[in-house]
Design a protein around this motif. Sequence first.
Motif, PDB file in Angstrom:
ATOM      1  N   ASN A 172      64.602  40.874  84.439  1.00 47.10           N
ATOM      2  CA  ASN A 172      64.521  42.223  83.871  1.00 47.10           C
ATOM      3  C   ASN A 172      65.766  42.576  83.051  1.00 47.10           C
ATOM      4  OD1 ASN A 172      66.250  42.296  86.042  1.00 47.10           O
ATOM      5  ND2 ASN A 172      65.686  44.391  86.651  1.00 47.10           N
ATOM      6  N   GLN A 173      66.530  41.581  82.626  1.00 50.06           N
ATOM      7  CA  GLN A 173      67.737  41.810  81.835  1.00 50.06           C
ATOM      8  C   GLN A 173      67.638  41.088  80.498  1.00 50.06           C
ATOM      9  OE1 GLN A 173      71.342  40.893  83.980  1.00 50.06           O
ATOM     10  NE2 GLN A 173      70.574  41.742  85.919  1.00 50.06           N
ATOM     11  N   THR A 174      68.127  41.748  79.462  1.00 54.58           N
ATOM     12  CA  THR A 174      68.137  41.161  78.115  1.00 54.58           C
ATOM     13  C   THR A 174      69.571  41.149  77.610  1.00 54.58           C
ATOM     14  OG1 THR A 174      65.921  41.997  77.644  1.00 54.58           O
ATOM     15  CG2 THR A 174      67.262  41.328  75.762  1.00 54.58           C
ATOM     16  N   LEU A 175      69.996  39.989  77.145  1.00 56.24           N
ATOM     17  CA  LEU A 175      71.343  39.828  76.602  1.00 56.24           C
ATOM     18  C   LEU A 175      71.262  39.625  75.096  1.00 56.24           C
ATOM     19  CD1 LEU A 175      74.443  39.237  76.760  1.00 56.24           C
ATOM     20  CD2 LEU A 175      73.817  36.834  77.112  1.00 56.24           C
ATOM     21  N   ILE A 176      72.032  40.441  74.367  1.00 53.84           N
ATOM     22  CA  ILE A 176      72.174  40.277  72.918  1.00 53.84           C
ATOM     23  C   ILE A 176      73.667  40.160  72.623  1.00 53.84           C
ATOM     24  CG2 ILE A 176      71.752  41.265  70.636  1.00 53.84           C
ATOM     25  CD1 ILE A 176      69.497  42.913  71.881  1.00 53.84           C
ATOM     26  N   ILE A 177      74.057  39.054  72.059  1.00 57.20           N
ATOM     27  CA  ILE A 177      75.452  38.863  71.653  1.00 57.20           C
ATOM     28  C   ILE A 177      75.510  38.858  70.130  1.00 57.20           C
ATOM     29  CG2 ILE A 177      77.438  37.301  71.657  1.00 57.20           C
ATOM     30  CD1 ILE A 177      76.673  36.372  74.381  1.00 57.20           C
ATOM     31  N   VAL A 178      76.304  39.741  69.577  1.00 55.14           N
ATOM     32  CA  VAL A 178      76.472  39.815  68.127  1.00 55.14           C
ATOM     33  C   VAL A 178      77.961  39.822  67.811  1.00 55.14           C
ATOM     34  CG1 VAL A 178      74.293  40.960  67.596  1.00 55.14           C
ATOM     35  CG2 VAL A 178      76.278  42.332  68.237  1.00 55.14           C
TER      36      VAL A 178
ATOM     37  N   LYS B 207      66.719  53.155  75.189  1.00 55.98           N
ATOM     38  CA  LYS B 207      67.574  51.972  75.174  1.00 55.98           C
ATOM     39  C   LYS B 207      67.386  51.126  73.908  1.00 55.98           C
ATOM     40  CE  LYS B 207      66.244  50.406  79.213  1.00 55.98           C
ATOM     41  NZ  LYS B 207      65.420  51.508  79.734  1.00 55.98           N
ATOM     42  N   THR B 208      66.141  50.903  73.511  1.00 53.94           N
ATOM     43  CA  THR B 208      65.891  50.049  72.341  1.00 53.94           C
ATOM     44  C   THR B 208      66.486  50.662  71.076  1.00 53.94           C
ATOM     45  OG1 THR B 208      63.839  49.209  73.311  1.00 53.94           O
ATOM     46  CG2 THR B 208      64.125  48.945  70.934  1.00 53.94           C
ATOM     47  N   ARG B 209      66.240  51.948  70.872  1.00 50.39           N
ATOM     48  CA  ARG B 209      66.779  52.593  69.675  1.00 50.39           C
ATOM     49  C   ARG B 209      68.310  52.657  69.722  1.00 50.39           C
ATOM     50  NH1 ARG B 209      64.447  54.798  65.576  1.00 50.39           N
ATOM     51  NH2 ARG B 209      65.511  56.346  64.280  1.00 50.39           N
ATOM     52  N   PHE B 210      68.857  52.854  70.910  1.00 50.27           N
ATOM     53  CA  PHE B 210      70.317  52.863  71.056  1.00 50.27           C
ATOM     54  C   PHE B 210      70.902  51.517  70.622  1.00 50.27           C
ATOM     55  CE2 PHE B 210      74.033  51.739  73.589  1.00 50.27           C
ATOM     56  CZ  PHE B 210      74.884  52.795  73.320  1.00 50.27           C
ATOM     57  N   VAL B 211      70.271  50.426  71.071  1.00 49.43           N
ATOM     58  CA  VAL B 211      70.746  49.087  70.708  1.00 49.43           C
ATOM     59  C   VAL B 211      70.654  48.870  69.202  1.00 49.43           C
ATOM     60  CG1 VAL B 211      70.290  46.620  70.944  1.00 49.43           C
ATOM     61  CG2 VAL B 211      70.241  48.085  72.966  1.00 49.43           C
ATOM     62  N   LEU B 212      69.557  49.314  68.592  1.00 50.05           N
ATOM     63  CA  LEU B 212      69.372  49.112  67.157  1.00 50.05           C
ATOM     64  C   LEU B 212      70.378  49.928  66.350  1.00 50.05           C
ATOM     65  CD1 LEU B 212      65.469  49.090  66.891  1.00 50.05           C
ATOM     66  CD2 LEU B 212      67.044  47.152  66.995  1.00 50.05           C
ATOM     67  N   LEU B 213      70.652  51.146  66.785  1.00 49.18           N
ATOM     68  CA  LEU B 213      71.672  51.947  66.103  1.00 49.18           C
ATOM     69  C   LEU B 213      73.057  51.315  66.239  1.00 49.18           C
ATOM     70  CD1 LEU B 213      70.523  55.574  67.044  1.00 49.18           C
ATOM     71  CD2 LEU B 213      70.455  54.513  64.782  1.00 49.18           C
TER      72      LEU B 213
ATOM     73  N   ALA C 298      66.928  47.921  83.582  1.00 51.33           N
ATOM     74  CA  ALA C 298      65.908  48.961  83.750  1.00 51.33           C
ATOM     75  C   ALA C 298      66.500  50.357  83.637  1.00 51.33           C
ATOM     76  CB  ALA C 298      65.215  48.790  85.105  1.00 51.33           C
ATOM     77  N   GLN C 299      67.773  50.534  84.034  1.00 51.38           N
ATOM     78  CA  GLN C 299      68.362  51.867  84.063  1.00 51.38           C
ATOM     79  C   GLN C 299      69.496  52.073  83.063  1.00 51.38           C
ATOM     80  OE1 GLN C 299      69.475  52.308  88.253  1.00 51.38           O
ATOM     81  NE2 GLN C 299      67.643  53.555  88.601  1.00 51.38           N
ATOM     82  N   TYR C 300      70.195  51.003  82.689  1.00 56.72           N
ATOM     83  CA  TYR C 300      71.403  51.167  81.885  1.00 56.72           C
ATOM     84  C   TYR C 300      71.397  50.257  80.658  1.00 56.72           C
ATOM     85  CZ  TYR C 300      72.909  52.813  86.524  1.00 56.72           C
ATOM     86  OH  TYR C 300      72.991  53.447  87.729  1.00 56.72           O
ATOM     87  N   VAL C 301      72.311  50.622  79.738  1.00 60.38           N
ATOM     88  CA  VAL C 301      72.654  49.742  78.624  1.00 60.38           C
ATOM     89  C   VAL C 301      74.148  49.459  78.734  1.00 60.38           C
ATOM     90  CG1 VAL C 301      72.821  49.470  76.133  1.00 60.38           C
ATOM     91  CG2 VAL C 301      70.855  50.649  77.124  1.00 60.38           C
ATOM     92  N   PHE C 302      74.493  48.194  78.807  1.00 62.77           N
ATOM     93  CA  PHE C 302      75.888  47.780  78.917  1.00 62.77           C
ATOM     94  C   PHE C 302      76.358  47.185  77.594  1.00 62.77           C
ATOM     95  CE2 PHE C 302      74.180  47.665  83.160  1.00 62.77           C
ATOM     96  CZ  PHE C 302      75.218  48.070  83.993  1.00 62.77           C
ATOM     97  N   THR C 303      77.560  47.546  77.182  1.00 64.89           N
ATOM     98  CA  THR C 303      78.226  46.838  76.093  1.00 64.89           C
ATOM     99  C   THR C 303      79.522  46.276  76.664  1.00 64.89           C
ATOM    100  OG1 THR C 303      79.363  48.856  75.337  1.00 64.89           O
ATOM    101  CG2 THR C 303      77.271  48.289  74.277  1.00 64.89           C
TER     102      THR C 303
ATOM    103  N   LEU D 151      84.648  39.339  66.364  1.00 65.07           N
ATOM    104  CA  LEU D 151      84.755  39.367  67.820  1.00 65.07           C
ATOM    105  C   LEU D 151      83.352  39.554  68.405  1.00 65.07           C
ATOM    106  CD1 LEU D 151      86.717  39.584  70.324  1.00 65.07           C
ATOM    107  CD2 LEU D 151      86.542  42.066  70.024  1.00 65.07           C
ATOM    108  N   PRO D 152      82.934  38.690  69.346  1.00 57.32           N
ATOM    109  CA  PRO D 152      81.600  38.859  69.941  1.00 57.32           C
ATOM    110  C   PRO D 152      81.542  40.055  70.885  1.00 57.32           C
ATOM    111  CG  PRO D 152      82.756  37.036  70.987  1.00 57.32           C
ATOM    112  CD  PRO D 152      83.621  37.491  69.847  1.00 57.32           C
ATOM    113  N   VAL D 153      80.427  40.758  70.831  1.00 61.38           N
ATOM    114  CA  VAL D 153      80.180  41.888  71.733  1.00 61.38           C
ATOM    115  C   VAL D 153      78.844  41.634  72.426  1.00 61.38           C
ATOM    116  CG1 VAL D 153      79.706  44.353  71.898  1.00 61.38           C
ATOM    117  CG2 VAL D 153      81.477  43.530  70.342  1.00 61.38           C
ATOM    118  N   GLY D 154      78.867  41.730  73.750  1.00 63.98           N
ATOM    119  CA  GLY D 154      77.638  41.525  74.517  1.00 63.98           C
ATOM    120  C   GLY D 154      76.934  42.840  74.808  1.00 63.98           C
ATOM    121  N   ILE D 155      75.632  42.874  74.575  1.00 63.05           N
ATOM    122  CA  ILE D 155      74.807  44.050  74.875  1.00 63.05           C
ATOM    123  C   ILE D 155      73.775  43.620  75.914  1.00 63.05           C
ATOM    124  CG2 ILE D 155      73.307  45.838  73.948  1.00 63.05           C
ATOM    125  CD1 ILE D 155      74.491  45.207  71.184  1.00 63.05           C
TER     126      ILE D 155
END
Length: 307
Positions: free
Chosen positions: A65-71, A126-132, A96-101, A88-92
């Motif tokens: 239930n976790q998704t990792l995006i590294i940009v 969460k999805t729109r927050f990540v895209l922004l 289910a409840q939070y968004v971590f950076t 510099l890489p940033v992990g997102i």
Amino acid sequence: MISYFKTVGSELTRLSKPEPGCWVSVVEPTPDEVNVLIEQYGLDRDFVRSSLDEEESSRVEREENQTLIIVDTAVAEKQDETFLFYTLPVGIITTAQYVFTISLKHCPVIDAIENGAIRNLQTMHKTRFVLLLLMRITAGFVQYLKQIDKISYHIEKQLSVAMKNKELVQILGLEKSLVYFSTSLKANNITLEKILRGRVMKLYEEDQDLLEDVLVEVKQATEMTKIYTGILSVMVDAFASVIANNQNTVMSRLTVITIIMAIPTMVFSFYGMNTAHLPVPDTWFPTLISVMVTVAVASFLFRNKNK
């Protein structure tokens, strides 16, 4: 340091403890804070370690239930009289409840968002927050590319009088930064295209439109990087030629001065030897000869200088 933020009304508010639907910002975490992320919040250990790896490349991965995006995000540091640009890489990580950076160092993009740089940011979506966030990261590349262009233009104005390696070293540093930017943007583009397929994150129609805008911004930044790289490559070649020409000019002037200064030395050397039958062995005669020959040679050299 772990900070908590949540949108209350239309403003991003800092919290003292986490709440469902909040954004957890992790910057330069200590080993104890890393353990908190893994044990208390249940984040995947490999996800956290990858987010804190300075050499980690951009990618997207899903585990249960976790998704990792590294940009990769653009960073600038001032060194001496110029700026050093790198990525510099940033992990997102979304749960289910939070968004971590998660960032190994302080990141200008994260700092700007914490200070309310994005209006109407909803941490619950969460999805729109990540895209922004991805849009803001891409805009950071464009901003720094414009700064690189201004710095290169300032250095270009000094080309005509450059005789040192300082400006050349600065241009080489900018070229190195553009290589970092180009590599990171290509990797980010691949990651965003994977997200666009909708297999990693569920995308609504508005989210898909926003992600496409992010991809357009990435492609624009990539083209800008290619253009500036080509310009700097030409500048380096021209710069090296200008420096060589300026040095040749200085050497030619020194050669003329050396020749002129050698004439009196030669004349007085003859009259300084214990040799008989020298013409007019008086002090005024070698002085007159030295002045006349020096003036004649100097006039000849300077008259033919630009021929």
